[in-house]
Design a protein around this motif. Structure first.
Motif, mmCIF file in Angstrom:
data_model
loop_
_atom_site.group_PDB
_atom_site.id
_atom_site.type_symbol
_atom_site.label_atom_id
_atom_site.label_comp_id
_atom_site.label_asym_id
_atom_site.label_seq_id
_atom_site.Cartn_x
_atom_site.Cartn_y
_atom_site.Cartn_z
ATOM 1 N N ARG A 105 0.860 -1.221 -0.200
ATOM 2 C CA ARG A 105 0.127 0.140 -0.172
ATOM 3 C C ARG A 105 0.989 1.273 0.037
ATOM 4 O O ARG A 105 2.037 1.197 0.311
ATOM 5 C CB ARG A 105 -0.785 -0.100 1.272
ATOM 6 N N GLY A 106 0.146 2.295 -0.389
ATOM 7 C CA GLY A 106 1.196 3.649 -0.319
ATOM 8 C C GLY A 106 0.470 4.657 -0.996
ATOM 9 O O GLY A 106 -0.845 4.756 -1.322
ATOM 10 N N THR A 107 1.176 5.727 -1.005
ATOM 11 C CA THR A 107 0.494 7.104 -1.392
ATOM 12 C C THR A 107 1.438 7.657 -2.707
ATOM 13 O O THR A 107 2.596 7.706 -2.529
ATOM 14 C CB THR A 107 0.386 8.097 -0.552
ATOM 15 N N VAL A 108 0.840 8.182 -3.675
ATOM 16 C CA VAL A 108 1.553 9.049 -4.505
ATOM 17 C C VAL A 108 1.075 10.493 -4.667
ATOM 18 O O VAL A 108 0.052 10.761 -4.518
ATOM 19 C CB VAL A 108 1.090 8.334 -6.138
ATOM 20 N N PHE A 109 2.326 11.088 -4.771
ATOM 21 C CA PHE A 109 2.065 12.699 -4.729
ATOM 22 C C PHE A 109 2.703 13.282 -5.975
ATOM 23 O O PHE A 109 3.390 12.889 -6.561
ATOM 24 C CB PHE A 109 2.651 13.108 -3.576
ATOM 25 N N PHE A 133 -3.222 3.647 -2.914
ATOM 26 C CA PHE A 133 -3.476 2.586 -3.564
ATOM 27 C C PHE A 133 -3.211 1.374 -2.521
ATOM 28 O O PHE A 133 -2.468 1.511 -1.570
ATOM 29 C CB PHE A 133 -2.484 2.315 -4.893
ATOM 30 N N ALA A 134 -3.755 0.205 -2.734
ATOM 31 C CA ALA A 134 -3.364 -1.148 -1.931
ATOM 32 C C ALA A 134 -3.597 -2.208 -2.898
ATOM 33 O O ALA A 134 -4.701 -2.313 -3.647
ATOM 34 C CB ALA A 134 -4.285 -1.199 -0.894
ATOM 35 N N VAL A 135 -2.752 -3.051 -2.918
ATOM 36 C CA VAL A 135 -2.620 -4.249 -3.614
ATOM 37 C C VAL A 135 -2.000 -5.561 -3.112
ATOM 38 O O VAL A 135 -1.113 -5.345 -2.306
ATOM 39 C CB VAL A 135 -1.680 -3.994 -5.245
ATOM 40 N N ARG A 136 -2.857 -6.517 -3.247
ATOM 41 C CA ARG A 136 -2.426 -7.753 -2.499
ATOM 42 C C ARG A 136 -1.886 -8.827 -3.447
ATOM 43 O O ARG A 136 -2.093 -8.813 -4.507
ATOM 44 C CB ARG A 136 -3.703 -8.739 -1.917
ATOM 45 N N VAL A 137 -0.558 -9.590 -3.192
ATOM 46 C CA VAL A 137 0.290 -10.215 -3.916
ATOM 47 C C VAL A 137 0.709 -11.381 -3.164
ATOM 48 O O VAL A 137 0.557 -11.243 -1.840
ATOM 49 C CB VAL A 137 1.469 -9.618 -4.604
ATOM 50 N N PRO A 138 0.892 -12.516 -3.572
ATOM 51 C CA PRO A 138 1.371 -13.798 -2.838
ATOM 52 C C PRO A 138 2.720 -13.349 -2.188
ATOM 53 O O PRO A 138 3.567 -12.830 -2.540
ATOM 54 C CB PRO A 138 1.392 -14.862 -3.831
ATOM 55 N N LYS A 150 4.434 19.066 -6.831
ATOM 56 C CA LYS A 150 4.043 19.887 -5.562
ATOM 57 C C LYS A 150 3.535 19.440 -4.542
ATOM 58 O O LYS A 150 2.955 20.243 -3.580
ATOM 59 C CB LYS A 150 3.234 20.935 -6.406
ATOM 60 N N ALA A 151 3.709 18.187 -4.265
ATOM 61 C CA ALA A 151 3.437 17.526 -2.864
ATOM 62 C C ALA A 151 1.760 17.428 -2.710
ATOM 63 O O ALA A 151 1.335 17.497 -1.586
ATOM 64 C CB ALA A 151 3.956 18.176 -1.711
ATOM 65 N N PHE A 152 0.926 17.301 -3.698
ATOM 66 C CA PHE A 152 -0.696 17.276 -3.628
ATOM 67 C C PHE A 152 -0.652 15.710 -4.098
ATOM 68 O O PHE A 152 0.128 15.209 -4.653
ATOM 69 C CB PHE A 152 -1.206 18.185 -4.582
ATOM 70 N N SER A 153 -1.982 15.181 -3.437
ATOM 71 C CA SER A 153 -2.172 13.750 -3.664
ATOM 72 C C SER A 153 -2.586 13.723 -5.205
ATOM 73 O O SER A 153 -2.990 14.564 -5.809
ATOM 74 C CB SER A 153 -3.374 13.423 -2.958
ATOM 75 N N PHE A 154 -2.308 12.477 -5.833
ATOM 76 C CA PHE A 154 -2.173 12.379 -7.267
ATOM 77 C C PHE A 154 -3.099 11.034 -7.493
ATOM 78 O O PHE A 154 -2.909 9.840 -7.419
ATOM 79 C CB PHE A 154 -0.620 11.784 -7.877
ATOM 80 N N PRO A 155 -4.572 11.361 -7.917
ATOM 81 C CA PRO A 155 -5.494 10.590 -8.080
ATOM 82 C C PRO A 155 -5.410 10.153 -9.628
ATOM 83 O O PRO A 155 -4.996 10.766 -10.548
ATOM 84 C CB PRO A 155 -6.779 11.240 -8.133
ATOM 85 N N GLY A 156 -5.381 8.951 -9.903
ATOM 86 C CA GLY A 156 -5.665 8.311 -11.223
ATOM 87 C C GLY A 156 -3.941 7.721 -11.747
ATOM 88 O O GLY A 156 -3.913 7.441 -12.652
ATOM 89 N N ALA A 157 -3.190 7.730 -10.806
ATOM 90 C CA ALA A 157 -1.695 7.238 -11.352
ATOM 91 C C ALA A 157 -1.851 5.571 -11.419
ATOM 92 O O ALA A 157 -2.535 5.258 -10.621
ATOM 93 C CB ALA A 157 -0.648 7.554 -10.312
#
Length: 150
Positions: free
Chosen positions: A63-67, A101-106, A70-77
């Motif tokens: 999981r994580g966050t994309v900015f 975002f959050a993605v599950r992997v084995p 300019k340090a704003f949140s980045f929707p749609g990456a």
């Protein structure tokens, strides 16, 4: 000529118990008969004997966050993940309205994650899902691509 109004109500009251008995009998499973030995023993025939169902109980959570730059949140990456050494990306997701975002992997493998967005340079990170906990948290700060406008 005038018929009493309580007669149809009385007829319905008399019919309701018979309908409820019929519906209860229809819902009950049939009793096994003594003359039929095949019904007495339950048969267990799996539809696909060699195939196991995959359980997500022990998955590794990325999981994580994309900015933005300019340090704003980045929707749609776009987030794409593949096993290290593979060519084909097997998992894909996009950031939500808060850039998360959050993605599950084995578990038990090493992965490579690529973050892409139009007008920004791709970022790649290696993820080790072999040891440690069962999740990792990442932060990406996208940089403008060469020739991009700020």
């Amino acid at each position: 000529m005038h018929r009493p109004q309580w007669i149809p109500i009385l007829c319905m009251a008399a019919l309701l118990p018979s309908f409820s008995v019929a519906s209860e009998q229809a819902q009950e499973p049939p009793a096994p008969s003594a003359s039929s030995p095949t019904l007495a023993a339950p048969q267990s025939t799996p539809s696909k004997p060699g195939k196991k169902r995959y359980s997500h109980a022990n998955d590794f959570l990325i999981r994580g966050t994309v900015f933005t730059d300019k340090a704003f949140s980045f929707p749609g990456a776009q987030i794409r993940i593949r096993k290290a050494g593979d060519k084909k990306f097997r998992w894909e997701s996009y950031t939500d309205s808060r850039g998360e975002f959050a993605v599950r992997v084995p578990q038990g493998s090493e992965y490579e994650m690529v973050v892409r967005a139009k007008g920004f340079a791709e970022q790649t990170r290696a993820i080790d899902a072999k040891s440690g906990g069962n999740e990792t948290s990442m932060v990406f700060r996208m940089q403008l691509a060469a020739g991009g406008k700020g």
